[in-house]
Scaffold this active site. Structure first.
Site, PDB file in Angstrom:
ATOM      1  N   PRO A 101     161.463 -18.466  10.174  1.00 32.29           N
ATOM      2  CA  PRO A 101     160.955 -19.644  10.376  1.00 32.29           C
ATOM      3  C   PRO A 101     160.514 -19.743   8.650  1.00 32.29           C
ATOM      4  O   PRO A 101     160.281 -19.071   7.916  1.00 32.29           O
ATOM      5  CB  PRO A 101     159.360 -19.714  10.849  1.00 32.29           C
ATOM      6  N   LEU A 102     160.958 -20.995   8.426  1.00 28.79           N
ATOM      7  CA  LEU A 102     160.957 -21.651   6.795  1.00 28.79           C
ATOM      8  C   LEU A 102     159.215 -21.174   6.209  1.00 28.79           C
ATOM      9  O   LEU A 102     159.367 -20.880   5.112  1.00 28.79           O
ATOM     10  CB  LEU A 102     161.291 -22.914   6.671  1.00 28.79           C
ATOM     11  N   CYS A 103     158.401 -21.609   7.386  1.00 33.34           N
ATOM     12  CA  CYS A 103     157.035 -21.378   6.648  1.00 33.34           C
ATOM     13  C   CYS A 103     156.877 -19.951   6.302  1.00 33.34           C
ATOM     14  O   CYS A 103     156.032 -19.696   5.345  1.00 33.34           O
ATOM     15  CB  CYS A 103     156.014 -22.111   7.530  1.00 33.34           C
ATOM     16  N   THR A 104     157.413 -19.005   6.915  1.00 32.20           N
ATOM     17  CA  THR A 104     157.082 -17.705   6.820  1.00 32.20           C
ATOM     18  C   THR A 104     157.822 -17.105   5.596  1.00 32.20           C
ATOM     19  O   THR A 104     157.094 -16.480   4.847  1.00 32.20           O
ATOM     20  CB  THR A 104     157.807 -16.660   8.075  1.00 32.20           C
TER      21      THR A 104
ATOM     22  N   ALA B 269     155.752 -19.008   2.572  1.00 34.82           N
ATOM     23  CA  ALA B 269     154.351 -18.868   2.422  1.00 34.82           C
ATOM     24  C   ALA B 269     154.117 -17.226   2.516  1.00 34.82           C
ATOM     25  O   ALA B 269     153.358 -16.703   1.934  1.00 34.82           O
ATOM     26  CB  ALA B 269     153.643 -19.900   3.190  1.00 34.82           C
TER      27      ALA B 269
END
Ligand SMILES: [Zn+2]
Length: 369
Positions: A150-153, A156
């Protein structure tokens, strides 16, 4: 490769082999027909020469070519086709070609297609009897999407070395370069590795190496020679049974799992009536009335990743030529109900496919999506 050795040992008399690749030093650990002095030569030619010398009475004819470059006449020569291909795209192509050559009035045009593949310690074999059993396209939605994070992982909260590499690839590279990342360029790969390493240090993550970087960005799963041998011998056994009728063939799919103990599991896949290759019906898609043309393209992305689409009234979205792309681009954001009526049959083409796809789109009653 192992397939060729086995077939020759079974005394199949004429084997035509198509392969567009040349021998790389990294092939030598698992492709036993090749030695160091063959590096740089065509795989098909070296393999043919080896088997022709080793097994008297067998004739192997090499073709250094892409499968897509061979004509219908070429494929019509064969009784059985065996594939060890390296992509979904190539498998879809050969499947559509062999199914397309079937003449309903002539059973000799039903050429069994045997497909083998491996991924590390796992493998699969399938026997496709065109227009009789499920074809490759029938089970396209069984193919698992590539492993992504996942891009958020990755942006961030990176925790794994893979997150840092994926970040450098997806987020970092487009910021640092206007040029696209090319996994075959050593300077690009080296920079990707260094950037990922830097990011890993910032987040106190260890384990970023050059080979892990190569694996993540190329989505490489190491090939294991012994898994290849298991799958190759299963393919050849099926070819032998089909050629001699001494025993019923695999019906029609077998998975081999060496990654979780060791077991093989055969099962029978059903042909789909709405298969665009072997079924007669159009693919049915249900979407809300407010869905846009982009939503429709997304919903058929597995079947046609680079789709162009037309209705009876004319083109709705065309990827090529650029002038037509520009002219049809505005349709992408329009609701489908502005473009055609519910129940309309559309034609989808994709440069990677040797066939066009018929799709019937129905608008669902309520507008909740
Ligand atoms: Zn099918």
């Amino acid at each position: 490769m192992a397939t060729r050795q086995n077939l020759a040992a079974l005394r199949v008399l004429v084997i035509d082999v198509i392969d567009m690749d040349t021998i790389d030093v990294t092939n030598l650990n698992r492709q036993f027909l090749f030695s160091e002095s063959d590096v740089g030569k065509a795989k098909a030619s070296v393999a043919a020469e080896f088997v022709n010398k080793r097994v008297p009475g067998v004739k192997v004819v090499p073709h250094v070519s892409a499968i897509q470059d061979m004509s219908d006449d070429f494929y019509e020569r064969f009784n059985i086709v065996i594939c060890g291909l390296d992509s979904v795209e190539a498998r879809r192509w050969i499947n559509a070609k062999i199914v397309g050559l079937v003449d309903d009035n002539d059973p000799t045009t039903i050429r069994p297609l045997i497909d083998g593949g491996t991924e590390g310690l796992r493998g699969q074999v399938r026997v496709i009897l065109p227009t009789i059993t499920a074809c490759y396209e029938c089970s396209l939605d069984m193919i698992a999407p590539q492993k992504t994070y996942p891009l958020c992982t990755i942006a961030a909260t990176p925790r794994l070395p893979e997150h840092c590499i994926e970040w450098a690839l997806v987020v970092g590279w487009p910021q640092w370069h206007s040029e696209l990342f090319d996994a075959d360029r050593p300077d690009h790969m080296q920079e990707m590795y260094e950037r990922a390493l830097e990011r890993a240090k910032e987040h106190c993550i260890s384990g970023v190496t050059l080979s892990l970087t190569q694996g993540v960005v190329k989505h490489i799963i190491p090939a294991i020679a012994s898994t290849n041998a298991i799958v190759a011998s299963a393919c050849c056994t099926e070819a032998f049974k089909l050629a001699t009728a001494i025993a019923p063939p695999l019906d029609n799919y077998m998975t081999y799992a060496g990654n979780d103990g060791a077991h093989a599991y055969p099962f029978s896949l059903d042909a789909r009536p709405d298969c665009p290759v072997c079924g007669g019906e159009a693919l049915r898609v249900d979407l809300a009335k407010s869905a846009t043309l982009s939503d429709l393209l997304e919903s058929i992305a597995v079947q046609a990743p680079k789709a162009s689409i037309s209705a009876a009234s004319g083109p709705l979205y065309m990827r090529n030529p650029p002038v037509l792309e520009k002219a049809t681009r505005a349709n992408l954001t329009k609701p489908l109900s502005e473009l055609f009526e519910s129940g309309s049959e559309l034609v989808v083409t994709d440069a990677t496919l040797p066939f066009s796809l018929r799709v019937t789109v129905r608008f669902s009653q309520d507008d909740h999506r």
